[in-house]
Enzyme design. Structure first.
Site, short mmCIF file in Angstrom:
data_model
loop_
_atom_site.label_atom_id
_atom_site.label_comp_id
_atom_site.label_asym_id
_atom_site.label_seq_id
_atom_site.Cartn_x
_atom_site.Cartn_y
_atom_site.Cartn_z
N GLU A 49 -27.64 59.14 37.13
CA GLU A 49 -27.41 58.30 35.95
C GLU A 49 -28.73 57.76 35.42
O GLU A 49 -29.79 57.92 36.04
CB GLU A 49 -26.43 57.19 36.32
CG GLU A 49 -25.09 57.78 36.76
CD GLU A 49 -24.01 56.75 37.03
OE1 GLU A 49 -24.31 55.55 37.19
OE2 GLU A 49 -22.84 57.19 37.09
N GLU A 60 -22.41 68.62 39.06
CA GLU A 60 -22.20 70.07 38.94
C GLU A 60 -23.36 70.72 38.19
O GLU A 60 -23.87 71.76 38.59
CB GLU A 60 -20.89 70.36 38.20
CG GLU A 60 -19.64 69.90 38.92
CD GLU A 60 -19.24 68.47 38.54
OE1 GLU A 60 -20.12 67.63 38.28
OE2 GLU A 60 -18.03 68.20 38.53
N1 THU Z 1 -19.55 62.93 36.81
C1 THU Z 1 -19.97 64.05 37.46
O1 THU Z 1 -20.99 64.03 38.15
N2 THU Z 1 -19.24 65.18 37.32
C2 THU Z 1 -18.10 65.29 36.57
O2 THU Z 1 -17.56 66.38 36.42
C3 THU Z 1 -17.52 64.10 35.96
C4 THU Z 1 -18.37 62.88 35.97
C5 THU Z 1 -20.35 61.70 36.94
C6 THU Z 1 -21.08 61.29 35.70
C7 THU Z 1 -21.24 59.81 35.92
O3 THU Z 1 -22.40 59.58 36.70
C8 THU Z 1 -20.03 59.42 36.75
O4 THU Z 1 -19.50 60.63 37.27
C9 THU Z 1 -18.96 58.69 35.98
O5 THU Z 1 -18.59 59.39 34.84
#
Ligand code: THU
Length: 141
Positions: A49, A60
């Site tokens: 993030e 992913e």
């Molecule tokens: N997130 C992922 O890493 N993969 C996904 O397929 C869905 C969301 C993460 C992004 C963010 O850091 C957190 O999950 C909340 O959305």
């Protein structure tokens, strides 16, 4: 070809490692992913993030990009395993489905968690009628 149980368990371990390395101080939603490339290599990643929230990068995609850097050509994806430390599994977001499609339209996608439920799909089931490299190969390209 369907992944073996041995491959699945290595991918699950790598996805858990990815989740343990996630940087998610804003959502506190930890995600890990592991990619099995056509050459047999495994690459993993966690979500990263940013204080500028929209710049966040999913686990992913981080794992796919790492796999592309590490793997032989032609780059193909056989499987992606996603782990979240949650009671229910988490399916990949739409943007990640599109990125996986580039290298693995038939890839196995499994989502695991701390509960008993496992999601298991082929990428084309999660992203039907996808836009992909083939769409750019026509006349005029
Ligand atoms: N997130 C992922 O890493 N993969 C996904 O397929 C869905 C969301 C993460 C992004 C963010 O850091 C957190 O999950 C909340 O959305």
């Amino acid at each position: 070809m369907t992944i073996t149980e041995a491959e699945f368990s290595k991918l699950a371990e790598a996805a858990r490692l990815g989740a343990s390395r996630a940087y998610c101080p804003y959502s506190r939603f930890r995600v890990g992913a592991a990619v099995l490339s056509g050459d047999g290599r495994i690459a993993w990643g966690g979500n990263v993030e940013n204080a500028s929230y929209g710049l966040t990068s999913c686990a992913e995609r981080n794992a796919v990009f790492r796999a592309v850097a590490d793997s032989e050509r032609p780059m193909t994806i056989r499987a992606v395993v996603i782990y979240t430390p949650t009671p229910e599994p988490t399916a990949p977001c739409g943007a990640c489905r599109q990125v996986i499609n580039e290298f693995g339209p038939d890839a196995e996608i499994r989502a695991i968690c701390d509960g008993p439920c496992v999601l298991s799909y082929r990428l084309h089931e999660l992203l039907p009628v996808a836009f992909g490299p083939g769409n750019l190969a026509g006349p005029g390209a």
